[in-house]
Design an enzyme around this catalytic site. Structure first.
Site, PDB file in Angstrom:
ATOM      1  N   GLU A 198       9.613   1.485  10.863  1.00  0.00           N
ATOM      2  CA  GLU A 198      10.591   2.576  10.699  1.00  0.00           C
ATOM      3  C   GLU A 198       9.797   3.864  10.875  1.00  0.00           C
ATOM      4  OE1 GLU A 198      13.655   1.927  10.517  1.00  0.00           O
ATOM      5  OE2 GLU A 198      13.878  -0.014   9.546  1.00  0.00           O
ATOM      6  N   GLU A 204       9.014  16.517  15.409  1.00  0.00           N
ATOM      7  CA  GLU A 204       9.439  16.337  14.015  1.00  0.00           C
ATOM      8  C   GLU A 204       8.639  17.283  13.116  1.00  0.00           C
ATOM      9  OE1 GLU A 204       8.278  12.682  11.936  1.00  0.00           O
ATOM     10  OE2 GLU A 204      10.307  12.553  11.108  1.00  0.00           O
ATOM     11  N   CYS A 259      13.608  11.080   6.719  1.00  0.00           N
ATOM     12  CA  CYS A 259      13.528  10.760   8.152  1.00  0.00           C
ATOM     13  C   CYS A 259      14.874  10.969   8.839  1.00  0.00           C
ATOM     14  CB  CYS A 259      13.049   9.335   8.329  1.00  0.00           C
ATOM     15  SG  CYS A 259      14.047   8.176   7.385  1.00  0.00           S
ATOM     16  N   LYS A 277       0.859  -1.190   0.000  1.00  0.00           N
ATOM     17  CA  LYS A 277       0.000   0.000   0.000  1.00  0.00           C
ATOM     18  C   LYS A 277       0.889   1.232   0.000  1.00  0.00           C
ATOM     19  CE  LYS A 277      -1.958   2.818   2.826  1.00  0.00           C
ATOM     20  NZ  LYS A 277      -1.913   4.018   1.981  1.00  0.00           N
TER      21      LYS A 277
HETATM   22  P1  NAD Z   1       2.036   8.455   7.757  1.00  0.00           P
HETATM   23  O1  NAD Z   1       2.239   7.657   8.994  1.00  0.00           O
HETATM   24  O2  NAD Z   1       1.040   9.533   7.765  1.00  0.00           O
HETATM   25  O3  NAD Z   1       1.612   7.493   6.540  1.00  0.00           O
HETATM   26  C1  NAD Z   1       2.400   6.399   6.162  1.00  0.00           C
HETATM   27  C2  NAD Z   1       1.494   5.333   5.574  1.00  0.00           C
HETATM   28  O4  NAD Z   1       0.624   4.848   6.599  1.00  0.00           O
HETATM   29  C3  NAD Z   1       0.598   5.830   4.437  1.00  0.00           C
HETATM   30  O5  NAD Z   1       0.545   4.838   3.441  1.00  0.00           O
HETATM   31  C4  NAD Z   1      -0.742   5.999   5.126  1.00  0.00           C
HETATM   32  O6  NAD Z   1      -1.843   5.856   4.261  1.00  0.00           O
HETATM   33  C5  NAD Z   1      -0.708   4.865   6.128  1.00  0.00           C
HETATM   34  N1  NAD Z   1      -1.591   5.042   7.277  1.00  0.00           N
HETATM   35  C6  NAD Z   1      -1.972   6.202   7.872  1.00  0.00           C
HETATM   36  N2  NAD Z   1      -2.826   5.948   8.884  1.00  0.00           N
HETATM   37  C7  NAD Z   1      -2.971   4.600   8.950  1.00  0.00           C
HETATM   38  C8  NAD Z   1      -3.721   3.720   9.790  1.00  0.00           C
HETATM   39  N3  NAD Z   1      -4.513   4.186  10.760  1.00  0.00           N
HETATM   40  N4  NAD Z   1      -3.634   2.386   9.576  1.00  0.00           N
HETATM   41  C9  NAD Z   1      -2.846   1.896   8.587  1.00  0.00           C
HETATM   42  N5  NAD Z   1      -2.130   2.681   7.738  1.00  0.00           N
HETATM   43  C10 NAD Z   1      -2.175   4.016   7.928  1.00  0.00           C
HETATM   44  O7  NAD Z   1       3.482   8.964   7.354  1.00  0.00           O
HETATM   45  P2  NAD Z   1       3.852   9.937   6.140  1.00  0.00           P
HETATM   46  O8  NAD Z   1       3.349  11.287   6.494  1.00  0.00           O
HETATM   47  O9  NAD Z   1       3.445   9.304   4.863  1.00  0.00           O
HETATM   48  O10 NAD Z   1       5.448   9.906   6.172  1.00  0.00           O
HETATM   49  C11 NAD Z   1       6.233  10.769   6.932  1.00  0.00           C
HETATM   50  C12 NAD Z   1       6.707  10.088   8.193  1.00  0.00           C
HETATM   51  O11 NAD Z   1       7.428   8.904   7.856  1.00  0.00           O
HETATM   52  C13 NAD Z   1       7.662  10.925   9.006  1.00  0.00           C
HETATM   53  O12 NAD Z   1       7.338  10.802  10.368  1.00  0.00           O
HETATM   54  C14 NAD Z   1       9.024  10.278   8.735  1.00  0.00           C
HETATM   55  O13 NAD Z   1       9.995  10.468   9.723  1.00  0.00           O
HETATM   56  C15 NAD Z   1       8.639   8.856   8.599  1.00  0.00           C
HETATM   57  N6  NAD Z   1       9.662   8.108   7.871  1.00  0.00           N
HETATM   58  C16 NAD Z   1      10.491   7.270   8.562  1.00  0.00           C
HETATM   59  C17 NAD Z   1      11.489   6.577   7.891  1.00  0.00           C
HETATM   60  C18 NAD Z   1      12.413   5.647   8.630  1.00  0.00           C
HETATM   61  O14 NAD Z   1      13.127   4.898   7.975  1.00  0.00           O
HETATM   62  N7  NAD Z   1      12.425   5.645   9.945  1.00  0.00           N
HETATM   63  C19 NAD Z   1      11.652   6.748   6.522  1.00  0.00           C
HETATM   64  C20 NAD Z   1      10.787   7.618   5.848  1.00  0.00           C
HETATM   65  C21 NAD Z   1       9.792   8.294   6.538  1.00  0.00           C
END
Ligand code: NAD
Length: 488
Positions: free
Chosen positions: A259, A392, A293, A183
């Site tokens: 992650e 963040e 990130c 997804k």
């Molecule tokens: P997000 O958590 O909003 O969304 C990530 C994914 O989760 C999307 O596909 C979204 O549709 C899905 N999602 C959202 N709510 C959900 C739920 N209730 N149940 C299941 N799936 C759900 O994150 P984002 O805004 O897309 O990405 C940014 C974040 O990702 C930042 O916090 C960043 O630090 C983190 N990030 C971490 C790493 C790492 O390796 N640690 C790498 C890249 C990004």
């Protein structure tokens, strides 16, 4: 390069289940917006609950089909072919990624797409080099291990590095013989949609890789997280989302790899080479509009070089070119979308309420009327306790704070809920080892940033994640291990 934008067909993004793109449900289509132009570039078909069920069923079924009988060599060959196909289509994929995310095209080419191909090539080699463990216990018994794929894996992905992070999960998943339901983030569906076509072209049997589009809550993300036939979830995204997914996955005891977010310290000691520090700090602060990130959004500078550092850092930041992602000279593109743009701007406002001083940046560039562009922004005068230093922001915004001693900066570095990455700049070898060993984060760089080798563990501690990815760490997540004991 400008022509690439017009020559790149936007693609409508359908769900891909059991080897076929399936018809969209008209009322569940939503618009995909290019953040650099605010224009609609196509639509995305949000998967229904029934379609998610079908995708999971196809993935489960595929474990019993031809895929389950593939030899390691056959799996390796397919991975290599997928990597090759990504490289054969590198420009198209980079253009799709730049259009979908607003990031500079050249960055998408080098950082996202070429590295996505490398993920497949790496695991194609890796999987052929493995052997099982065996132990002879004092001639009383022989123990050996047998591994098998964990099963159906759900991959829930963020929007910042869409294809790179998706393939970072998919390559080891396939290497281990699992099947996948992916997804992508709702904001960045295009490269994942193209990837499933390439997987099919590479000869992956139907049902092995499935793709469902949609949102988190009450949509594909939640349906996958609670699905009884999903065996494991690998998730990259916000910490808050991680806790929601963990709760949803708990009743069926799924294996999870998370992650999550970061608020990474970039620690600059006075004995470091300031020019080198500034070259790299520009990247660690503003690469991908600060939406990595691992970006070092808290910069701690030893007081004796604080003023010199700031003067040079501000000067170099002002030289960064912001604008059209398809312009070769562009350093900074658009942030991902309206909601995130407003969130980042609200933090810049908050910083001022918290008595921060904006040395450069601070808002949208006056010369760009459309698109979600934010100037690279440097803030000083904030305290360690301020929300802008603790939370963040995930945009082109950094806070710079002075420090006087190693003990003091270590306390600052460890004083957030996160523990993903950290960078230390020093020419004192003993100090580098001493400080690196005490920083609470999964990754510590000394005199560099973002230098990765795919064999090494990648991940966060504290609220930045659960588990590690990379080499054996990735592979083990996708495997179940049995120990067989034979009495001699
Ligand atoms: P997000 O958590 O909003 O969304 C990530 C994914 O989760 C999307 O596909 C979204 O549709 C899905 N999602 C959202 N709510 C959900 C739920 N209730 N149940 C299941 N799936 C759900 O994150 P984002 O805004 O897309 O990405 C940014 C974040 O990702 C930042 O916090 C960043 O630090 C983190 N990030 C971490 C790493 C790492 O390796 N640690 C790498 C890249 C990004």
């Amino acid at each position: 390069m400008q022509d690439l934008l017009s020559s790149t067909k936007s693609i409508n993004c359908r769900n891909f289940i059991n080897g076929k793109f399936i018809d969209e449900v008209e009322e569940r289509k939503f618009a995909n917006i290019n953040p650099a132009t605010e224009e609609e570039i196509g639509w995305v078909a949000e998967a229904t609950k029934q379609q998610v069920d079908e995708a999971v069923a196809a993935a489960k079924q595929a474990l019993q089909g031809p895929w389950g009988k593939f030899t390691v060599k056959q799996r390796s060959n397919i991975l290599r072919r997928i990597g090759d196909l990504i490289l054969e289509n590198v420009e198209e994929l980079a253009a799709l990624e730049a259009t979908d995310t607003g990031k500079p095209y050249l960055l998408a080419l080098e950082m996202d797409i070429k590295r996505a191909a490398h993920n497949f090539h790496f695991f194609a080699d890796y999987v052929t080099s493995l052997s099982n463990d065996s132990y002879n216990q004092d001639n009383i018994a022989l123990h050996y291990t047998v591994t098998r794929p964990v099963g159906v894996v759900a991959m829930i992905n963020p929007w910042n590095l869409p294809l790179l992070l998706l393939t970072w999960k998919l390559a080891p998943c396939l290497a281990a013989g699992c099947t996948a339901v992916m997804k992508p983030a709702e904001l960045t569906p295009m490269t994942a949609t193209r990837l499933v076509e390439l997987c099919q072209e590479a000869g992956l049997p139907e049902g092995v890789v499935n793709l469902v589009h949609g949102f988190g809550a009450d949509s594909a993300g939640a349906f996958l997280s609670e699905h009884p036939n999903v065996d494991a979830i690998t998730f990259t995204g916000e910490t808050k989302t991680g806790t929601t997914i963990m709760k949803a996955a708990a009743p069926t005891l799924k294996k999870v790899s998370f992650e999550l977010g970061g608020k990474n310290p970039n620690i600059i000691f006075a004995d470091s080479d300031l020019d080198e520090v500034i070259d790299t700090t520009l990247k660690s602060s503003f690469m991908n509009q600060g939406q990595v990130c691992l970006c070092g959004s808290r910069i701690y500078v030893e007081r004796s070089v604080y003023d010199t550092f700031l003067e040079k850092f501000v000067e170099r930041t002002k030289e960064l070119k912001i604008g059209n992602p398809f312009n070769e000279a562009t350093d900074i593109g658009a942030v991902i979308g309206k909601e995130h743009y407003e969130k980042v701007l609200s933090y810049i406002e908050l910083a001022q309420e918290e008595d921060g001083h904006i040395l450069t940046g601070g808002g949208r560039p006056a010369s760009i009327p459309k698109g979600y562009f934010i100037e690279p922004t440097i803030i000083t005068g904030l305290t360690q306790q301020s929300r802008c230093v603790q939370e963040e922001i995930f945009g082109p915004v950094v806070a710079v704070l002075p420090f006087d001693s190693e003990e003091e900066v270590l306390a600052y570095a460890n004083d957030t809920k996160y523990g993903l990455g950290a960078t230390i700049w020093t020419n004192d070898l003993r100090r580098a080892h001493r400080v690196a060993a005490q920083i609470e984060s999964g990754i510590v760089w000394v005199n560099t940033w973002y230098l990765r080798d795919l064999r090494t563990p990648f991940g966060g501690m504290k609220h930045s994640g659960i588990g590690r990815e990379g080499g054996s760490h990735s592979f083990e997540f996708y495997c179940e291990v049995s120990n067989v004991t034979i009495k001699l």
